[in-house]
Design an enzyme around this catalytic site. Structure first.
Site, PDB file in Angstrom:
ATOM      1  CB  SER A  95      -0.950  -0.053   1.196  1.00 52.11           C
ATOM      2  OG  SER A  95      -1.961   0.908   1.111  1.00 52.11           O
ATOM      3  CG  MET A  96       1.302   4.204   3.405  1.00 52.88           C
ATOM      4  SD  MET A  96       1.118   5.687   4.449  1.00 52.88           S
ATOM      5  CE  MET A  96       2.356   6.793   3.784  1.00 52.88           C
ATOM      6  CG  ASP A 223      -6.459  -2.699  -3.957  1.00 54.87           C
ATOM      7  OD1 ASP A 223      -7.123  -1.979  -3.183  1.00 54.87           O
ATOM      8  OD2 ASP A 223      -5.254  -2.934  -3.799  1.00 54.87           O
ATOM      9  CG  HIS A 252      -5.509  -2.517  -0.113  1.00 53.27           C
ATOM     10  ND1 HIS A 252      -4.841  -2.021  -1.219  1.00 53.27           N
ATOM     11  CD2 HIS A 252      -5.004  -1.840   0.959  1.00 53.27           C
ATOM     12  CE1 HIS A 252      -3.973  -1.098  -0.842  1.00 53.27           C
ATOM     13  NE2 HIS A 252      -4.040  -0.976   0.474  1.00 53.27           N
TER      14      HIS A 252
END
Length: 276
Positions: A95-96, A223, A252
């Protein structure tokens, strides 16, 4: 000791399992190093050294109220690699965390890093821009953040099934869903807001296009947090030397729902020590 000093003297917690070639796991927003247990345990048992850390404001690291921009987060990652003197590293980000890794490479270079795996990345850009009309409006982000902040536990619980895309047949026990929600709540309210602003608004397109090392990109086609057309497929178009794997019907949280496939893809990418 399981702590090291990050940027600005922030105390950050890390986990270090196994011996062999180092693999450093970078968690996404709201999650801590413990979210990687389904990768770190089996990969460390295969002969890899698996390292993970809690982002500032998350888990057992200092819950400071600043430094949630990618420059500072990348400097925290750099501090970990220096603290453990890790070299020939594989960086694996969710993710981030992918933005942290991309910014690390543009800011600190690749002397310590051999390859990168970006899993369910929020990069290269999620927000609208004049040359990026497919991005989402920043006003919608702020509205969503306000809704989450009003009742974080409720919001997390209501959105957990979408995180795993269980409506498409991905099986996750109720206990594991609850465990993941609790992990997502184990960060400060300040961090929970600021890391999302960073992940949503930071433009990493030029930095992604400048990556000069092998990159594995893994993304689920269902996602809901980082839409595949905006993130995974776009990264695959930008990154010069990449292998792109798109998981059908995956959301996700592929590090849980597709742990076995993800682990095998990582071993294939890194090189499986057990097969040598």
């Amino acid at each position: 000791m399981p702590y090291f000093e990050g940027s600005g003297g922030t105390s950050l917690f890390c986990t270090d399992w196994g011996r062999g070639s180092p693999v450093v796991f970078v968690a996404g927003a709201w999650l801590s190093s413990s979210s990687w247990e389904f990768q770190m345990l089996p990969l460390s048992e295969r002969g890899l050294r698996c390292v993970a850390f809690d982002k500032r404001g998350h888990g057992r690291s200092d819950w400071v109220g600043h430094g949630f921009d990618y420059d500072t987060l990348a400097d925290d990652l750099a501090a970990l690699l220096v603290h453990l003197d890790l070299r020939d590293v594989t960086l694996v980000a969710h993710s981030m965390g992918s933005g942290e890794v991309i910014r690390y490479l543009s800011r600190h270079g690749r002397d310590r890093v051999s390859r990168v795996a970006l899993v369910s990345a929020t990069a290269p850009l999620m927000a609208w821009a004049p040359d990026h009309p497919q991005g989402a409006d920043r006003g919608l982000l702020e509205a969503a953040l306000a809704e989450r902040t009003r009742d974080r536990p409720r919001w997390m619980a209501q959105n957990a099934q979408a995180f795993f895309a269980t409506h498409l047949g991905n099986t996750v026990s109720a206990e594991l869903v609850e465990w993941t929600v609790q992990k997502c709540l184990d960060c400060s309210a300040k961090a929970a807001v600021e890391v999302i602003r960073t992940a949503f608004c930071t433009d990493l397109r030029d930095e992604a296009a400048a990556l000069a090392l092998p990159v594995l990109i893994i993304h689920g086609d269902a996602d809901a947090s980082a839409p595949v057309a905006l993130c995974g497929r776009r990264l695959a178009e930008l990154v010069p030397d990449n292998r792109y794997e798109e998981y059908p019907r995956a959301g996700h949280g592929v590090f849980i729902t597709h742990a076995e496939r993800l682990n095998q893809d990582l071993l294939d990418f890194i090189g499986d020590p057990a097969s040598r």
